[in-house]
Design an enzyme around this catalytic site. Sequence first.
Site, PDB file in Angstrom:
ATOM      1  CB  CYS A 116      -0.948  -0.011   1.192  1.00 30.03           C
ATOM      2  SG  CYS A 116      -2.044  -1.426   1.139  1.00 30.03           S
ATOM      3  CG  HIS A 256      -3.394   3.184   2.025  1.00 32.14           C
ATOM      4  ND1 HIS A 256      -3.739   2.816   0.746  1.00 32.14           N
ATOM      5  CD2 HIS A 256      -3.486   2.066   2.788  1.00 32.14           C
ATOM      6  CE1 HIS A 256      -4.021   1.524   0.732  1.00 32.14           C
ATOM      7  NE2 HIS A 256      -3.884   1.048   1.959  1.00 32.14           N
ATOM      8  CG  ASN A 286      -6.732  -1.119   0.660  1.00 33.52           C
ATOM      9  OD1 ASN A 286      -5.977  -0.677  -0.205  1.00 33.52           O
ATOM     10  ND2 ASN A 286      -6.300  -1.562   1.831  1.00 33.52           N
TER      11      ASN A 286
HETATM   12  O1  UT7 Z   1      -4.073  -1.455   3.260  1.00 35.93           O
HETATM   13  C1  UT7 Z   1      -3.079  -2.200   3.900  1.00 35.93           C
HETATM   14  C2  UT7 Z   1      -3.181  -2.095   5.338  1.00 35.93           C
HETATM   15  N1  UT7 Z   1      -4.432  -2.627   5.817  1.00 35.93           N
HETATM   16  C3  UT7 Z   1      -5.156  -1.948   6.656  1.00 35.93           C
HETATM   17  O2  UT7 Z   1      -4.801  -0.843   6.987  1.00 35.93           O
HETATM   18  C4  UT7 Z   1      -6.398  -2.611   7.216  1.00 35.93           C
HETATM   19  C5  UT7 Z   1      -6.384  -2.523   8.720  1.00 35.93           C
HETATM   20  N2  UT7 Z   1      -7.475  -3.246   9.373  1.00 35.93           N
HETATM   21  C6  UT7 Z   1      -8.778  -2.960   9.210  1.00 35.93           C
HETATM   22  O3  UT7 Z   1      -9.162  -2.118   8.414  1.00 35.93           O
HETATM   23  C7  UT7 Z   1      -9.769  -3.644  10.109  1.00 35.93           C
HETATM   24  O4  UT7 Z   1      -9.050  -4.348  11.105  1.00 35.93           O
HETATM   25  C8  UT7 Z   1     -10.719  -4.629   9.393  1.00 35.93           C
HETATM   26  C9  UT7 Z   1     -11.685  -3.862   8.510  1.00 35.93           C
HETATM   27  C10 UT7 Z   1      -9.904  -5.618   8.582  1.00 35.93           C
HETATM   28  C11 UT7 Z   1     -11.551  -5.396  10.412  1.00 35.93           C
HETATM   29  O5  UT7 Z   1     -12.251  -4.481  11.249  1.00 35.93           O
HETATM   30  P1  UT7 Z   1     -12.151  -4.593  12.829  1.00 35.93           P
HETATM   31  O6  UT7 Z   1     -13.011  -3.551  13.370  1.00 35.93           O
HETATM   32  O7  UT7 Z   1     -10.703  -4.560  13.194  1.00 35.93           O
HETATM   33  O8  UT7 Z   1     -12.789  -5.989  13.075  1.00 35.93           O
HETATM   34  P2  UT7 Z   1     -12.188  -7.222  13.899  1.00 35.93           P
HETATM   35  O9  UT7 Z   1     -11.233  -7.982  13.054  1.00 35.93           O
HETATM   36  O10 UT7 Z   1     -11.738  -6.734  15.240  1.00 35.93           O
HETATM   37  O11 UT7 Z   1     -13.478  -8.086  14.084  1.00 35.93           O
HETATM   38  C12 UT7 Z   1     -14.600  -7.632  14.890  1.00 35.93           C
HETATM   39  C13 UT7 Z   1     -15.742  -8.628  14.722  1.00 35.93           C
HETATM   40  C14 UT7 Z   1     -15.294 -10.079  14.854  1.00 35.93           C
HETATM   41  O12 UT7 Z   1     -16.346 -10.789  15.485  1.00 35.93           O
HETATM   42  P3  UT7 Z   1     -16.276 -11.123  17.069  1.00 35.93           P
HETATM   43  O13 UT7 Z   1     -15.013 -11.912  17.240  1.00 35.93           O
HETATM   44  O14 UT7 Z   1     -16.220  -9.779  17.734  1.00 35.93           O
HETATM   45  O15 UT7 Z   1     -17.534 -11.881  17.285  1.00 35.93           O
HETATM   46  C15 UT7 Z   1     -15.181 -10.536  13.436  1.00 35.93           C
HETATM   47  O16 UT7 Z   1     -15.375 -11.933  13.281  1.00 35.93           O
HETATM   48  O17 UT7 Z   1     -16.299  -8.500  13.422  1.00 35.93           O
HETATM   49  C16 UT7 Z   1     -16.308  -9.774  12.780  1.00 35.93           C
HETATM   50  N3  UT7 Z   1     -16.110  -9.583  11.351  1.00 35.93           N
HETATM   51  C17 UT7 Z   1     -17.120  -9.358  10.497  1.00 35.93           C
HETATM   52  N4  UT7 Z   1     -18.441  -9.290  10.675  1.00 35.93           N
HETATM   53  C18 UT7 Z   1     -19.215  -9.031   9.587  1.00 35.93           C
HETATM   54  C19 UT7 Z   1     -14.932  -9.532  10.661  1.00 35.93           C
HETATM   55  N5  UT7 Z   1     -15.186  -9.305   9.365  1.00 35.93           N
HETATM   56  C20 UT7 Z   1     -16.526  -9.190   9.242  1.00 35.93           C
HETATM   57  C21 UT7 Z   1     -17.380  -8.949   8.145  1.00 35.93           C
HETATM   58  N6  UT7 Z   1     -18.705  -8.876   8.368  1.00 35.93           N
HETATM   59  N7  UT7 Z   1     -16.917  -8.772   6.899  1.00 35.93           N
END
Ligand code: UT7
Length: 329
Positions: A116, A256, A286
């Site tokens: 990225c 980004h 992204n």
């Molecule tokens: O571009 C290169 C660099 N990349 C980035 O900068 C991305 C950085 N990370 C992110 O943008 C975020 O971490 C994500 C968008 C990938 C994920 O968001 P988050 O708020 O960090 O979610 P999480 O991984 O902490 O998950 C929270 C909950 C989990 O459920 P539980 O364990 O709380 O029950 C996940 O299983 O959300 C769940 N979850 C989803 N639910 C519905 C994860 N993905 C999804 C989804 N739909 N697509």
Amino acid sequence: MQLIDAAITAVHGYVPDYVLTNKELETMVETNDEWIQSRTGIKQRHIQKEKGKATSDMCVEVVKGILEKSNTAPEDIDMIICATVTGDMVFPDTANTIADKAGLKNAFGYDINAACSGFLYGLTTGCQFIRTGMYKKVIVIGADKMSSIIDYTDRATCIIFGDGAGGVLLEPNHEGNGFQDAILKADGSGRDILHMKAGGSLKPSSVETIAAREHFVYQEGRHVFKKAVNGMINTTAELLKRNDLSVDDIDWVIPHQANIRIINAVADGLNCPMDKVMLNIEKYGNTTAGTLPLCLWDYEDQLKKGQNLVFTAFGGGLTWGSLYLKWAY
Ligand code: UT7
């Protein structure tokens, strides 16, 4: 040595026609539009669906647009840098393929793999070739066909990424505009939190790696999130400080586009009002190396000569950084 200023003199972008909406993703994985929009800010992303088309084909559209807008003949381009993690092939590099397809007969070039942050690395590198006087017309492209390395059964990654390409023409400037400064960082010890496990020399492609779904993006989202916020705030603050600038002196911040919550946190950390922050994540998701030039493409009409722009990005590698330039037209 007297350095020559290197400025962006044309911008173009390209996204494929097919739009993958959050609604369609709901039919593919356990997710919903509300979650995706509130957690990432993304409404849709564009996907290159046509068989036989690759990253280079998006880049060729960008090059054509740049040549047309700047009234430049293809043979006048000296160099092309393509920042991408989804090159057409492992080798040769995609820059060469683009040059061939776009008729850049006199250009040499190469790819930059900085995920990225690729466009930031590429822009910094391309500018140095102009600054030294070695070359006069350099194209820098950031492009990724992320759909080629995304697991559409993994809801943690498939909702984020899209395909797209953007690029700029760099030329000498004699009015003090163009590239001013950049701080680029890398920390390979963080490679395990954002990578593709197989397909390289460490773990060549095999029946086992395919069965284990190891040819897709693997990301520890929460980890990356925190590092991205801190990384982008730190290099931007350092860059402003060493150039004697405050946020008030900056006209545009181009972050980004990985997650709207990351962008909001970075703006917050820099005390930067959101109306100075370029945003298009809603439309494209992204696009990895594509996000920064696609922002420039979308906001080109609003930019004015002499304005101060600060780019910042964070991605796999880990790589990150910030770049300061003065808009030249
Ligand atoms: O571009 C290169 C660099 N990349 C980035 O900068 C991305 C950085 N990370 C992110 O943008 C975020 O971490 C994500 C968008 C990938 C994920 O968001 P988050 O708020 O960090 O979610 P999480 O991984 O902490 O998950 C929270 C909950 C989990 O459920 P539980 O364990 O709380 O029950 C996940 O299983 O959300 C769940 N979850 C989803 N639910 C519905 C994860 N993905 C999804 C989804 N739909 N697509």
